[in-house]
Design an enzyme around this catalytic site. Structure first.
Site, short mmCIF file in Angstrom:
data_model
loop_
_atom_site.label_atom_id
_atom_site.label_comp_id
_atom_site.label_asym_id
_atom_site.label_seq_id
_atom_site.Cartn_x
_atom_site.Cartn_y
_atom_site.Cartn_z
N THR A 28 41.13 36.67 66.08
CA THR A 28 40.00 35.91 65.53
C THR A 28 40.40 35.33 64.17
O THR A 28 41.15 35.96 63.42
CB THR A 28 38.74 36.80 65.38
OG1 THR A 28 38.99 37.83 64.41
CG2 THR A 28 38.33 37.44 66.70
N GLY A 33 45.53 31.51 56.94
CA GLY A 33 45.86 32.78 56.29
C GLY A 33 46.63 33.76 57.14
O GLY A 33 47.56 33.40 57.88
N TYR A 186 30.26 42.29 50.43
CA TYR A 186 31.57 42.16 51.11
C TYR A 186 32.15 43.56 51.34
O TYR A 186 32.62 43.87 52.44
CB TYR A 186 32.55 41.32 50.27
CG TYR A 186 33.96 41.26 50.85
CD1 TYR A 186 34.21 40.64 52.07
CD2 TYR A 186 35.05 41.85 50.17
CE1 TYR A 186 35.50 40.59 52.61
CE2 TYR A 186 36.33 41.80 50.71
CZ TYR A 186 36.56 41.17 51.92
OH TYR A 186 37.84 41.13 52.45
#
Ligand SMILES: NC(=O)c1ccc[n+]([C@@H]2O[C@H](COP(=O)([O-])OP(=O)(O)OC[C@H]3O[C@@H](n4cnc5c(N)ncnc54)[C@H](OP(=O)(O)O)[C@@H]3O)[C@@H](O)[C@H]2O)c1
Length: 315
Positions: A28, A33, A186
């Site tokens: 995913t 990155g 987060y």
């Protein structure tokens, strides 16, 4: 106590992988990155990679780059997935299973981070918890049978950030209605992913299923994670300080590739770079705060996640 790295002084490197011909990996968030770099490494070793990305345009750019590097026959393809929508996750799982009956590893890599202004997913979840944890929770459940038939793996990409927030799941206020901060929410989302990963590991072992679950982190890596949704301060830091102290996105991909391929790994461990407060350097076993292994929290999170995504696992 200082741990010795079982892979030697240089730690784990992709040199340990021989051929991955005939293997299929699903990643995913693979257009950018660490996910993109993991795709490159796996393709180089002969594997097929199915990217699950939210943007068709960005995916086309990424796939063109991979075609330039590996040729038009590179075994890379796309299934569109938006983890911020449970409907998209369900459709993506169906589309993926229509494309392949084999998943040697599902790498749960996609994430959003440091969302300065609190946002909700389509289904009304705080966005980082919704994308990073709940979206992946549902995806893992929908693909589990196929992964099990493939004797495959699930790799949860966590973060050292899991222990930098409140170090707990806010069961009484999971959506951060009170005291929202980008950092704490987060941290909660990454802790949730990790608690889920370790709980799945325990359940798989108890049920004697042929599935390996591993949890890792990329350290501090130069990627696109901090972007226009972050505060000005975080964006400045990520453009000035982070590049000086972080490692390449390719090195950030090594732990997830290791967890998807390496035989010599153990349960209830956390793998990633091991130097400079475990942010860069040789890949191996990292320290693990007990908050990620909290079994009571894991049971509560599992039940809550099932309720939120509307899916009951049989495991
Ligand atoms: N970089 C670091 O220093 C660092 C540190 C600790 C942990 N991590 C973890 O490493 C993993 C990889 O992140 P990265 O650093 O490589 O960041 P990145 O370059 O921003 O990659 C993140 C990927 O996730 C995708 N994504 C975001 N929201 C999505 C959604 N709703 N549905 C599907 N895909 C979505 C992004 O797609 P778009 O391109 O469309 O946005 C992108 O492909 C993440 O789990 C992150 O938490 C990174």
């Amino acid at each position: 106590m200082k741990k010795t790295n079982k892979f030697g002084r240089r730690g784990w490197t992709p040199d340990r992988i021989s051929s991955l011909e005939g293997k299929t990996y699903v990643i995913t968030g693979a257009n950018s990155g660490a996910g993109f770099e993991a795709t490159r490494i796996l393709l180089k070793k002969g594997a097929s990679v199915i990217m699950m990305n939210r943007s068709i345009d960005k995916s086309n750019v990424a796939i063109s780059e991979l075609h330039r590097e590996f040729g038009r026959d590179a075994k890379v393809s796309l299934v569109v997935l938006d983890l911020a929508s449970l409907q998209s996750v369900r459709e993506a799982a169906v589309n993926l299973l229509g494309k392949t009956s084999q998943i040697d590893a599902l790498i749960c890599n996609a994430a959003i981070a440091q969302i300065a202004k609190k946002a909700l997913t389509i289904d009304g979840f705080e966005s980082q918890l919704g994308v990073n944890h709940l979206g992946h929770f549902l995806l893992c459940s929908l693909l589990f049978e196929c992964i099990e038939k493939s004797s495959g793996r699930i790799v949860m990409v966590g973060s050292q950030g899991y222990k930098m927030g409140e170090k707990r799941i806010r069961f009484e206020d999971i959506n951060y209605e009170q005291d929202y901060t980008a950092w704490n929410s987060y941290a909660q989302s990454k802790l949730a992913q990790m608690i889920f990963g370790y709980e799945l590991q325990r359940r798989v072992a108890a049920a004697r299923k042929e599935v390996v679950v591993q949890v890792c982190h990329p350290g501090a890596s130069r990627t696109n994670l901090i972007n226009e949704t972050a505060s000005l301060r975080d964006r400045i830091l990520s453009r000035t300080i982070l590049p000086l102290i972080a490692q390449s996105a390719e090195r950030g991909a090594w732990p997830e590739v290791m967890c998807a391929t390496e035989e010599e790994l153990e349960s209830q461990k956390f793998y990633g770079p091991t130097k400079r407060a475990e942010t860069v350097g040789p890949v191996g076993e990292c320290s693990l705060d007990p908050c990620a292994l909290d079994e009571e929290a894991a049971k509560e999170l599992w039940a809550l996640s099932e309720e939120k995504v509307g899916y009951k696992w049989s495991i």
